[in-house]
Motif scaffolding. Structure first.
Motif: not given
Length: 320
Positions: A113-119, A135-148, A169-174
């Motif tokens: 979610g934080p990745l979408f919120i930042i974008l 940097a946080a967005a890229l790190l989280g994105f790589v983590g999501a790719i690994i889990i998927s 839900w990120a849209t809701t937060d924005v």
């Protein structure tokens, strides 16, 4: 001389404890959302409607405490869109459980979610994308790719369900951040509490109508049988518990944010990821993939890093 008062330390400890208990409540809802469709045949849309209807009834004291008068707003349409998108995120999320996505994968990919919120905050709210955020967005994105499991276990379309819920839900937060520029926090809270159940009903009726008109196009588990059907026996008690845990989590969050800062509390909220995975493993036998652990650590590290750097930046500005 700078010092932290004992009352401030006490509030921080209380907030952390409330957030940990809230994370446990959320982990419980994730477990029940996985059990009810598979063991009691509930459609995901019907389950989400009853879950939030029960939670809304139990949240009435909170609604009355805030005050119905706080519903006055100059942006009623935006509040409705915000509530609808939030409810739609719930339906997409619980459909993931009905589709057989394991709990550990659902909740961990939801942490994107934080990745979408930042974008979205950068593109639509004009916020600056700092180096730490990128940097946080890229790190989280790589983590999501690994889990998927991309490139290792193969990408399933069902894997995209929690990511879609996360984006909603990120849209809701924005939208919340945008409305917060001119709306009081009480208005933001009560509008969501009051509008959520009607929007869940709207989505339930829309999906059920579509299933009736084009039954072959509706995925299994999304809408089955009578839309307001309730489970029997133990399933009914589990559904009541699901609604109660949802309401309890909201109460705990509201009290936690009242006594401590959100940036301090967020890492404690991230505990719902390993707690949900643990419950799914112990109770349902859903053993996480070996790729879950490094991916989850990367997503949690990304979340903690951005919170720490931005909180440190705010503290430096306040001392300047």
């Amino acid at each position: 001389m700078n010092h932290v008062s004992s009352s401030t330390q006490s509030n921080a400890a209380t907030g952390a404890l409330l957030m940990v208990v809230a994370s446990l409540a959320f982990a419980g809802t994730n477990l029940l959302q996985s059990v009810l469709p598979w063991q009691f045949g509930m459609s995901s849309t019907g389950m989400a409607f009853w879950q939030y209807l029960i939670a809304s009834v139990l949240a009435l004291p909170l609604i009355l405490r805030i005050g119905i008068d706080k519903l006055r707003t100059r942006r009623p349409l935006l509040h409705e869109i915000r509530a609808f998108v939030s409810a739609l995120g719930v339906h997409v999320f619980v459909y993931g459980f009905a589709s057989g996505v394991p709990i550990w994968q659902m909740v961990t990919l939801l942490a994107t979610g934080p990745l979408f919120i930042i974008l979205a905050s950068t593109l639509f709210l004009g916020e600056r994308a700092s180096t730490a955020r990128i940097a946080a967005a890229l790190l989280g994105f790589v983590g999501a790719i690994i889990i998927s499991g991309v490139g290792v276990e193969g990408l399933s379309w069902a894997t995209l369900i929690p990511i879609a819920a996360s984006a909603l839900w990120a849209t809701t937060d924005v939208l919340t951040k945008y409305l917060a520029r001119e709306e009081a926090p009480e208005t933001l809270t009560i509008s969501l509490l009051v509008l959520m159940t009607p929007n869940h009903l709207l989505i339930l009726l829309a999906v059920t109508s579509f299933a009736f008109l084009a039954p072959g196009l509706v995925p299994d588990g999304l809408a089955t049988g009578f839309p307001f059907a309730l489970p029997t026996g133990a399933g009914l008690w589990l559904l009541a518990l699901l609604g109660a845990l949802t309401a309890a989590a909201q109460y705990l969050l509201s009290f936690a944010y009242k006594v401590a800062d959100a940036t301090y509390l967020q890492p404690f909220g991230d505990l719902k990821v390993p707690l949900s995975g643990l419950l799914g493993w112990v109770i349902l036998g859903q053993l996480p993939s070996v790729w879950f652990w490094p991916g989850a650590l990367m997503i949690l590290a990304a979340s903690s890093y951005i919170l720490w750097t931005e909180n440190d930046h705010r503290q430096k500005l306040s001392l300047a």
